[in-house]
Design a protein around this motif. Structure first.
Motif, mmCIF file in Angstrom:
data_model
loop_
_atom_site.group_PDB
_atom_site.id
_atom_site.type_symbol
_atom_site.label_atom_id
_atom_site.label_comp_id
_atom_site.label_asym_id
_atom_site.label_seq_id
_atom_site.Cartn_x
_atom_site.Cartn_y
_atom_site.Cartn_z
ATOM 1 N N SER A 176 -14.637 13.529 -45.438
ATOM 2 C CA SER A 176 -15.181 14.762 -46.033
ATOM 3 C C SER A 176 -15.102 15.929 -45.056
ATOM 4 C CB SER A 176 -16.632 14.540 -46.463
ATOM 5 O OG SER A 176 -16.708 13.604 -47.507
ATOM 6 N N ARG A 177 -15.398 15.647 -43.780
ATOM 7 C CA ARG A 177 -15.322 16.703 -42.770
ATOM 8 C C ARG A 177 -13.898 17.220 -42.630
ATOM 9 N NH1 ARG A 177 -15.167 14.421 -37.380
ATOM 10 N NH2 ARG A 177 -12.962 14.921 -37.583
ATOM 11 N N ALA A 178 -12.917 16.314 -42.631
ATOM 12 C CA ALA A 178 -11.516 16.716 -42.498
ATOM 13 C C ALA A 178 -11.064 17.547 -43.698
ATOM 14 C CB ALA A 178 -10.633 15.486 -42.337
ATOM 15 N N VAL A 179 -11.488 17.126 -44.901
ATOM 16 C CA VAL A 179 -11.140 17.870 -46.118
ATOM 17 C C VAL A 179 -11.716 19.281 -46.050
ATOM 18 C CG1 VAL A 179 -11.572 18.022 -48.611
ATOM 19 C CG2 VAL A 179 -10.863 15.845 -47.597
ATOM 20 N N ALA A 180 -12.978 19.386 -45.627
ATOM 21 C CA ALA A 180 -13.623 20.696 -45.510
ATOM 22 C C ALA A 180 -12.932 21.561 -44.456
ATOM 23 C CB ALA A 180 -15.099 20.519 -45.168
ATOM 24 N N ASP A 181 -12.547 20.944 -43.336
ATOM 25 C CA ASP A 181 -11.836 21.675 -42.284
ATOM 26 C C ASP A 181 -10.528 22.250 -42.805
ATOM 27 O OD1 ASP A 181 -13.851 21.068 -40.528
ATOM 28 O OD2 ASP A 181 -12.682 19.666 -39.304
ATOM 29 N N HIS A 182 -9.772 21.428 -43.522
ATOM 30 C CA HIS A 182 -8.490 21.888 -44.073
ATOM 31 C C HIS A 182 -8.706 23.086 -44.996
ATOM 32 C CE1 HIS A 182 -6.444 17.691 -43.502
ATOM 33 N NE2 HIS A 182 -6.570 18.350 -42.368
ATOM 34 N N GLN A 183 -9.737 23.021 -45.839
ATOM 35 C CA GLN A 183 -10.006 24.106 -46.772
ATOM 36 C C GLN A 183 -10.369 25.389 -46.046
ATOM 37 O OE1 GLN A 183 -9.460 24.041 -50.081
ATOM 38 N NE2 GLN A 183 -9.905 26.238 -49.984
ATOM 39 N N GLN A 184 -11.191 25.284 -45.011
ATOM 40 C CA GLN A 184 -11.584 26.468 -44.244
ATOM 41 C C GLN A 184 -10.389 27.071 -43.508
ATOM 42 O OE1 GLN A 184 -14.750 24.941 -41.791
ATOM 43 N NE2 GLN A 184 -16.328 25.374 -43.316
ATOM 44 N N ILE A 185 -9.514 26.213 -43.005
ATOM 45 C CA ILE A 185 -8.303 26.682 -42.325
ATOM 46 C C ILE A 185 -7.423 27.461 -43.295
ATOM 47 C CG2 ILE A 185 -6.095 25.877 -41.359
ATOM 48 C CD1 ILE A 185 -7.753 23.653 -39.937
ATOM 49 N N ILE A 186 -7.261 26.940 -44.503
ATOM 50 C CA ILE A 186 -6.446 27.622 -45.515
ATOM 51 C C ILE A 186 -7.062 28.970 -45.886
ATOM 52 C CG2 ILE A 186 -5.653 27.525 -47.914
ATOM 53 C CD1 ILE A 186 -5.404 24.459 -47.533
ATOM 54 N N GLU A 187 -8.394 29.007 -46.043
ATOM 55 C CA GLU A 187 -9.066 30.257 -46.404
ATOM 56 C C GLU A 187 -8.893 31.315 -45.315
ATOM 57 O OE1 GLU A 187 -13.064 29.061 -47.144
ATOM 58 O OE2 GLU A 187 -12.599 28.095 -49.064
ATOM 59 N N ALA A 188 -9.018 30.900 -44.053
ATOM 60 C CA ALA A 188 -8.832 31.847 -42.946
ATOM 61 C C ALA A 188 -7.386 32.331 -42.879
ATOM 62 C CB ALA A 188 -9.235 31.197 -41.625
ATOM 63 N N ALA A 189 -6.437 31.419 -43.122
ATOM 64 C CA ALA A 189 -5.021 31.792 -43.123
ATOM 65 C C ALA A 189 -4.726 32.770 -44.257
ATOM 66 C CB ALA A 189 -4.157 30.544 -43.264
ATOM 67 N N THR A 190 -5.342 32.549 -45.404
ATOM 68 C CA THR A 190 -5.143 33.422 -46.561
ATOM 69 C C THR A 190 -5.680 34.823 -46.277
ATOM 70 O OG1 THR A 190 -5.341 31.536 -48.068
ATOM 71 C CG2 THR A 190 -5.642 33.727 -49.020
ATOM 72 N N ARG A 191 -6.839 34.896 -45.616
ATOM 73 C CA ARG A 191 -7.431 36.200 -45.286
ATOM 74 C C ARG A 191 -6.696 36.899 -44.144
ATOM 75 N NH1 ARG A 191 -12.277 33.174 -46.128
ATOM 76 N NH2 ARG A 191 -12.501 32.832 -43.893
ATOM 77 N N GLY A 192 -5.904 36.130 -43.402
ATOM 78 C CA GLY A 192 -5.169 36.722 -42.294
ATOM 79 C C GLY A 192 -6.011 36.950 -41.061
ATOM 80 N N HIS A 193 -7.082 36.168 -40.905
ATOM 81 C CA HIS A 193 -7.970 36.297 -39.754
ATOM 82 C C HIS A 193 -7.498 35.356 -38.644
ATOM 83 C CE1 HIS A 193 -11.559 37.965 -42.299
ATOM 84 N NE2 HIS A 193 -10.494 38.732 -42.324
ATOM 85 N N ALA A 194 -6.699 35.877 -37.728
ATOM 86 C CA ALA A 194 -6.105 35.041 -36.681
ATOM 87 C C ALA A 194 -7.154 34.415 -35.777
ATOM 88 C CB ALA A 194 -5.126 35.870 -35.849
#
Length: 230
Positions: A176-194
């Motif tokens: 569950s932690r890994a799934v949540a991490d992946h989702q947060q990484i995608i959201e940050a990448a989508t927002r363009g927040h390096a």
């Protein structure tokens, strides 16, 4: 058994993948010896295939080979785990600093596809598939820096750290932690927040190493206590 019914011979790469998976999933424990004769009989391959597989696993930092002592699953010390994690964190920071934002819709869609497939594999108990998809996710992410040498370095260190990253992958909380991490990484990448993306990737690396260190230290402590009782 007729010739047509004989079990197909495994290729070198298939043997490497099978042994790597056993190490990554903890079926082969740190310091456990890889016995040539046993593997030849079990996998139905020639000795040179097993020895070549040991060489490749050593190259991937998953086993240690010593003259006249064969191969053993690599046993990372706490210091080595921390050093490896720190180096990987630096590589991720560098790679993310090279990404040109905004990231393409195609690349973001691929990250989402892999992350979704990873979650499904974990829910289904397909841990071999989950390991492969986790590798694919981080490769897809690192390739965004468009520097093949940097990407190759990240992949090499990720391979070395695979037993650490995938430690306790069968545990629902870990998955569950890994799934949540992946989702947060995608959201940050989508927002363009390096900076946010870099922090999330670094935290993802250290979360795995912290779990590994705690569990391995506990296991070693209990093993020493058991040895003293004998």
């Amino acid at each position: 058994m007729s010739i047509s019914e004989e079990k197909p011979t495994l290729t070198l790469e298939q043997v490497v993948q099978e042994l790597e998976l056993r190490i990554v999933l903890g079926r082969l424990r740190p310091k456990e010896r890889l016995v040539e004769e046993d593997l030849i009989l079990e996998l139905g391959v020639k000795r040179h295939i097993i020895r070549s597989a040991f060489l490749e696993l050593e190259r991937r930092h998953l086993v240690d080979r010593r003259p006249n002592k064969g191969a053993r699953v690599r046993d990372y010390s706490v210091e080595e785990v921390n050093a490896l994690s720190a180096f990987r964190a630096d590589l991720y920071r560098l790679a993310i600093s090279k990404i040109r934002f905004p990231i393409s819709t195609k690349s973001l869609a691929e990250l989402r596809r892999i992350a979704s497939a990873y979650e499904i594999a974990g829910q289904a108990g397909d841990y071999a598939g989950a390991v492969a998809l986790d590798n694919a996710f981080h490769t897809c992410l690192s390739e965004l820096c468009e520097n093949r040498f940097l990407t190759a370095s990240i992949e090499e260190m990720s391979t070395a750290a695979r037993p650490i990253d995938c430690f306790r992958i069968a545990d629902p909380a870990t998955m569950s932690r890994a799934v949540a991490d992946h989702q947060q990484i995608i959201e940050a990448a989508t927002r363009g927040h390096a900076s946010e993306l870099a922090e999330l990737c670094v935290n993802h690396v250290f979360a795995s190493s912290d779990t590994y260190n705690r569990e391995v230290l506990l296991h070693r402590h209990l093993s020493r206590k058991e040895s003293l009782r004998r």
